[in-house]
Scaffold this motif. Structure first.
Motif, PDB file in Angstrom:
ATOM      1  N   ILE A  55     -11.632   9.157 -12.868  1.00 25.68           N
ATOM      2  CA  ILE A  55     -10.527   9.871 -13.498  1.00 25.68           C
ATOM      3  C   ILE A  55      -9.946  10.930 -12.562  1.00 25.68           C
ATOM      4  N   SER A  56     -10.763  11.385 -11.588  1.00 24.53           N
ATOM      5  CA  SER A  56     -10.286  12.391 -10.641  1.00 24.53           C
ATOM      6  C   SER A  56      -9.279  11.830  -9.648  1.00 24.53           C
ATOM      7  N   VAL A  57      -9.147  10.505  -9.580  1.00 21.87           N
ATOM      8  CA  VAL A  57      -8.161   9.898  -8.678  1.00 21.87           C
ATOM      9  C   VAL A  57      -6.766  10.190  -9.217  1.00 21.87           C
ATOM     10  N   PRO A  58      -5.849  10.654  -8.369  1.00 20.24           N
ATOM     11  CA  PRO A  58      -4.493  10.969  -8.847  1.00 20.24           C
ATOM     12  C   PRO A  58      -3.813   9.747  -9.463  1.00 20.24           C
ATOM     13  N   THR A  59      -3.063   9.979 -10.520  1.00 16.46           N
ATOM     14  CA  THR A  59      -2.298   8.909 -11.170  1.00 16.46           C
ATOM     15  C   THR A  59      -0.931   8.771 -10.510  1.00 16.46           C
ATOM     16  N   PRO A  60      -0.374   7.567 -10.486  1.00 16.47           N
ATOM     17  CA  PRO A  60      -0.981   6.320 -10.963  1.00 16.47           C
ATOM     18  C   PRO A  60      -2.029   5.787  -9.984  1.00 16.47           C
ATOM     19  N   ARG A  61      -3.161   5.398 -10.512  1.00 15.86           N
ATOM     20  CA  ARG A  61      -4.223   4.849  -9.690  1.00 15.86           C
ATOM     21  C   ARG A  61      -3.864   3.426  -9.273  1.00 15.86           C
ATOM     22  N   PRO A  62      -4.416   2.939  -8.181  1.00 18.47           N
ATOM     23  CA  PRO A  62      -4.108   1.574  -7.727  1.00 18.47           C
ATOM     24  C   PRO A  62      -4.909   0.495  -8.453  1.00 18.47           C
ATOM     25  N   PHE A  63      -5.562   0.836  -9.552  1.00 23.07           N
ATOM     26  CA  PHE A  63      -6.383  -0.144 -10.264  1.00 23.07           C
ATOM     27  C   PHE A  63      -6.442   0.219 -11.742  1.00 23.07           C
ATOM     28  N   SER A  64      -6.783  -0.781 -12.549  1.00 21.25           N
ATOM     29  CA  SER A  64      -7.022  -0.606 -13.977  1.00 21.25           C
ATOM     30  C   SER A  64      -8.508  -0.797 -14.264  1.00 21.25           C
ATOM     31  N   LEU A  65      -8.957  -0.271 -15.385  1.00 17.91           N
ATOM     32  CA  LEU A  65     -10.346  -0.399 -15.794  1.00 17.91           C
ATOM     33  C   LEU A  65     -10.410  -1.198 -17.093  1.00 17.91           C
ATOM     34  N   LEU A  66     -11.318  -2.148 -17.160  1.00 15.58           N
ATOM     35  CA  LEU A  66     -11.609  -2.867 -18.392  1.00 15.58           C
ATOM     36  C   LEU A  66     -13.053  -2.552 -18.756  1.00 15.58           C
ATOM     37  N   ILE A  67     -13.241  -1.872 -19.888  1.00 19.30           N
ATOM     38  CA  ILE A  67     -14.554  -1.307 -20.226  1.00 19.30           C
ATOM     39  C   ILE A  67     -15.093  -1.960 -21.490  1.00 19.30           C
ATOM     40  N   PHE A  68     -16.345  -2.387 -21.420  1.00 16.52           N
ATOM     41  CA  PHE A  68     -17.077  -2.901 -22.581  1.00 16.52           C
ATOM     42  C   PHE A  68     -18.063  -1.826 -23.026  1.00 16.52           C
ATOM     43  N   ILE A 135     -13.627  -2.863 -26.784  1.00 19.07           N
ATOM     44  CA  ILE A 135     -13.237  -3.119 -25.395  1.00 19.07           C
ATOM     45  C   ILE A 135     -11.854  -2.523 -25.203  1.00 19.07           C
ATOM     46  N   CYS A 136     -11.636  -1.846 -24.084  1.00 19.84           N
ATOM     47  CA  CYS A 136     -10.323  -1.254 -23.851  1.00 19.84           C
ATOM     48  C   CYS A 136      -9.954  -1.336 -22.377  1.00 19.84           C
ATOM     49  N   ILE A 137      -8.659  -1.256 -22.141  1.00 20.70           N
ATOM     50  CA  ILE A 137      -8.102  -1.216 -20.790  1.00 20.70           C
ATOM     51  C   ILE A 137      -7.634   0.206 -20.512  1.00 20.70           C
ATOM     52  N   VAL A 138      -8.072   0.767 -19.408  1.00 24.56           N
ATOM     53  CA  VAL A 138      -7.591   2.077 -18.972  1.00 24.56           C
ATOM     54  C   VAL A 138      -6.542   1.822 -17.894  1.00 24.56           C
ATOM     55  N   PRO A 139      -5.272   1.974 -18.211  1.00 22.54           N
ATOM     56  CA  PRO A 139      -4.210   1.663 -17.240  1.00 22.54           C
ATOM     57  C   PRO A 139      -4.179   2.672 -16.098  1.00 22.54           C
ATOM     58  N   PRO A 140      -3.482   2.374 -15.003  1.00 26.99           N
ATOM     59  CA  PRO A 140      -3.435   3.291 -13.850  1.00 26.99           C
ATOM     60  C   PRO A 140      -2.868   4.663 -14.175  1.00 26.99           C
ATOM     61  N   SER A 141      -2.019   4.755 -15.172  1.00 27.73           N
ATOM     62  CA  SER A 141      -1.379   6.033 -15.495  1.00 27.73           C
ATOM     63  C   SER A 141      -2.137   6.839 -16.535  1.00 27.73           C
ATOM     64  N   ALA A 142      -3.285   6.358 -17.005  1.00 23.77           N
ATOM     65  CA  ALA A 142      -4.018   7.025 -18.082  1.00 23.77           C
ATOM     66  C   ALA A 142      -4.590   8.351 -17.623  1.00 23.77           C
ATOM     67  N   MET A 143      -4.377   9.382 -18.421  1.00 26.53           N
ATOM     68  CA  MET A 143      -4.937  10.702 -18.161  1.00 26.53           C
ATOM     69  C   MET A 143      -5.810  11.176 -19.325  1.00 26.53           C
ATOM     70  N   ASP A 144      -5.369  10.903 -20.553  1.00 25.15           N
ATOM     71  CA  ASP A 144      -6.111  11.264 -21.753  1.00 25.15           C
ATOM     72  C   ASP A 144      -6.876  10.039 -22.235  1.00 25.15           C
ATOM     73  N   LEU A 145      -8.202  10.064 -22.103  1.00 25.65           N
ATOM     74  CA  LEU A 145      -9.015   8.904 -22.474  1.00 25.65           C
ATOM     75  C   LEU A 145      -9.041   8.663 -23.966  1.00 25.65           C
ATOM     76  N   GLY A 146      -8.621   9.628 -24.743  1.00 28.14           N
ATOM     77  CA  GLY A 146      -8.594   9.436 -26.187  1.00 28.14           C
ATOM     78  C   GLY A 146      -7.328   8.774 -26.684  1.00 28.14           C
ATOM     79  N   LYS A 147      -6.250   8.799 -25.886  1.00 24.76           N
ATOM     80  CA  LYS A 147      -4.961   8.275 -26.343  1.00 24.76           C
ATOM     81  C   LYS A 147      -4.398   7.181 -25.444  1.00 24.76           C
ATOM     82  N   ASP A 148      -4.600   7.290 -24.139  1.00 24.46           N
ATOM     83  CA  ASP A 148      -3.914   6.406 -23.192  1.00 24.46           C
ATOM     84  C   ASP A 148      -4.514   4.999 -23.068  1.00 24.46           C
ATOM     85  N   PRO A 149      -5.839   4.799 -23.220  1.00 22.56           N
ATOM     86  CA  PRO A 149      -6.379   3.438 -23.091  1.00 22.56           C
ATOM     87  C   PRO A 149      -5.785   2.480 -24.111  1.00 22.56           C
TER      88      PRO A 149
END
Length: 339
Positions: A55-68, A135-149
């Motif tokens: 999350i410390s990587v500046p947005t937009p990050r060059p990758f997305s996260l898919l979390i189980f 399961i959720c996708i955290v997009p490259p522009s996500a900053m708020d983990l409660g709303k953006d995924p």
């Protein structure tokens, strides 16, 4: 305070602090690629520290996260949630993505993670989870983990990896399919048994005396027809094809279960069977009127039976309508045309 009056030392210190807080994206991508290479399925185990670093990587990050999201305690206490099977399908999704995207320039656009509740409860709280599976996708522009995924539709992750891949492709525009599913030995045995039965069936059928067989029992066929009717209106085929769980675990109550899911995103097995049971009541009552009540000679008995059937049918249909209104948020009301 004017900007010109700020000490150059303080400006330099603030600049260095901000630079150190923002971790270079290339370094994180390199670390994630290394962690992924050490996993046999391509799924990286996510911890609180690793998530904080990502999350410390500046947005937009060059990758997305898919979390189980997993909870090992529910594997034994709530086996009906089927978390291990979903985890296997998720691993199959990750390995298929790597197999279909061998180029390092493209397979670093998406990383697969699993996270365990007891190990990383802090991260679970950040995502605001209240139930599993999730399961959720955290997009490259996500900053708020409660709303953006982007939460995966429960109807997608309750099915197999193919439906998960369809959802991920629609959100990330990356190629996931085809799914490389191994042909297990049990499946081979089933195919072998089916082939043997088909080959031997012409020799076995002449030896069966159908006149004395249970296959001509009318009670068996009547019971079978009722069972097929119940399973049909209860969405049995939908549940089998999409592997819909009967109910979900309640994250707010470790001992609680969720039997009815509010919202049109998914349909649990108990919801379908509840509606199927109500419809079956109506069907059996109508069959009772047309096959039993008509044989009764007493008019008073016929009227009483018809009144009971009408009352029970209206009650059952009303329960279905109430459940549909609660689940979808839409109201169904009567329409009376203007005369």
């Amino acid at each position: 305070m004017a900007i010109s009056s700020i000490s150059p030392f303080l400006l330099l210190h603030a600049t260095l602090t901000l630079t150190l807080c923002l971790i270079p994206a290339n370094a994180v991508v390199s670390d994630l690629t290394h962690l992924r290479s050490e996993s046999s399925t391509g799924v990286i185990h996510l911890t609180d520290q690793l998530l904080k670093r990502i999350i410390s990587v500046p947005t937009p990050r060059p990758f997305s996260l898919l979390i189980f999201f997993d909870f090992h305690r529910l594997h034994s206490s709530k086996p009906e949630i089927n978390l291990p099977a979903l985890r296997n399908e998720f691993s199959l999704l990750a390995s298929s993505f790597l197999a279909n995207n061998p180029d390092p320039n493209t397979n670093t656009n998406l990383f697969f993670f699993d996270i365990e509740f007891e190990e990383s409860e802090l991260s679970f709280r950040k995502f605001g989870l209240d139930s599993l599976p999730h399961i959720c996708i955290v997009p490259p522009s996500a900053m708020d983990l409660g709303k953006d995924p982007i939460e995966m539709d429960p109807s997608a992750f309750s099915r197999q990896a193919e439906s998960m891949a369809e959802f991920v492709e629609s959100k990330t525009k990356l190629q996931i399919r085809p799914i490389h599913r191994p042909l297990t030995s049990s499946r081979k045995r089933l195919i072998f048994v089916a082939v043997v039965v088909v080959i031997c069936s012409p020799m076995l059928l002449p030896k069966i005396d159908f006149k004395k067989s249970i296959l001509v029992d009318k009670n068996l066929w009547m019971g079978g027809a009722i069972l097929v009717y119940f399973l049909s209106v209860g969405g049995m085929m939908h549940n089998i094809i999409r592997q819909v769980p009967m109910f979900l675990g309640d994250m707010q109550d470790p001992d609680g279960l969720v039997f009815f899911y509010k919202g049109t995103q998914t349909q649990l097995g108990t919801e379908g069977y509840a509606v199927g049971f109500l419809y079956t009541i109506v069907g059996l009552l109508l069959a009772f009127l047309s096959h039993a009540v008509v044989l009764e000679k007493s008019r008073s008995v016929q009227r009483s039976a018809m009144a009971f059937v009408l009352f029970a049918s209206v009650w059952a249909v009303k329960k279905v309508v109430v459940l549909d209104n609660w689940k979808t948020g839409y109201s169904i009301h009567s329409y009376f045309p203007h005369l």
